[in-house]
Scaffold this active site. Structure first.
Site, mmCIF file in Angstrom:
data_model
loop_
_atom_site.group_PDB
_atom_site.id
_atom_site.type_symbol
_atom_site.label_atom_id
_atom_site.label_comp_id
_atom_site.label_asym_id
_atom_site.label_seq_id
_atom_site.Cartn_x
_atom_site.Cartn_y
_atom_site.Cartn_z
ATOM 1 N N GLY A 8 0.053 69.003 12.845
ATOM 2 C CA GLY A 8 0.914 68.315 13.790
ATOM 3 C C GLY A 8 2.134 67.740 13.098
ATOM 4 N N HIS A 9 2.997 67.162 13.895
ATOM 5 C CA HIS A 9 4.258 66.603 13.412
ATOM 6 C C HIS A 9 4.036 65.358 12.558
ATOM 7 C CE1 HIS A 9 5.417 69.113 16.799
ATOM 8 N NE2 HIS A 9 6.599 69.223 16.198
ATOM 9 N N GLY A 10 4.970 65.159 11.616
ATOM 10 C CA GLY A 10 4.902 63.976 10.755
ATOM 11 C C GLY A 10 3.592 63.950 9.991
ATOM 12 N N ASP A 66 -1.142 68.928 17.761
ATOM 13 C CA ASP A 66 -0.771 67.706 18.466
ATOM 14 C C ASP A 66 -0.054 67.930 19.784
ATOM 15 O OD1 ASP A 66 1.557 68.644 17.202
ATOM 16 O OD2 ASP A 66 2.220 66.669 16.554
#
Length: 144
Positions: A8-10, A66
């Site tokens: 997922g992001h980050g 995500d």
């Protein structure tokens, strides 16, 4: 046992895996691949490929992502379209991830996919809704 790749992001993936392991303990055949700002999708794709190979011991891999339509979801989906033993789930939450880590041994990727959606939906609620459910349970137990 199914392999699991969380992405997922980050820092979503590493944070979620850390939280899951805090609650249920260390997890075999599970890798977190973050997609931080500045990482290109080619690098993400290579990291996901390496992680899936690391986690797959012949029973398949499930990618927990995500956000529907985001780069981690899209890159995992490209891999799943090429491998019938891979599944991609999106909208991953802590409830679903923790429950499914405990249930994945002996499951097929399709069984995992379907049960994960049920777990994820069950984990999405509010205090008010839970209070209403408790009130209904008390009323039903009393026969009123």
């Amino acid at each position: 046992m199914l392999g699991v790749v969380i992405t997922g992001h980050g820092g979503f993936a590493s944070g979620l895996l850390q939280a899951v392991q805090q609650v249920i303990g260390p997890q075999e055949q599970c890798v977190a691949i973050d997609f931080p700002e500045g990482m290109c999708t080619d690098t993400l794709q290579q990291a996901l490929k390496k992680a899936s190979q690391q986690c797959d011991r012949g029973e398949g891999v499930v990618f927990l992502t995500d956000l529907l339509g985001g780069s981690p979801f899209r890159q995992a989906s490209l891999m799943a379209l090429e491998n019938e033993n891979y599944q991609v789930i999106t909208g991953t939450n802590m409830q679903m991830a923790a429950e499914m880590m405990l249930e994945r041994d002996g499951m097929s990727v399709a069984e995992f996919r379907d049960m994960a959606l049920e777990c994820g939906h069950r984990g999405l609620t509010s205090l008010w809704h839970e209070q209403q459910r408790e009130k209904d349970a008390v009323v039903n137990d009393d026969g009123i």
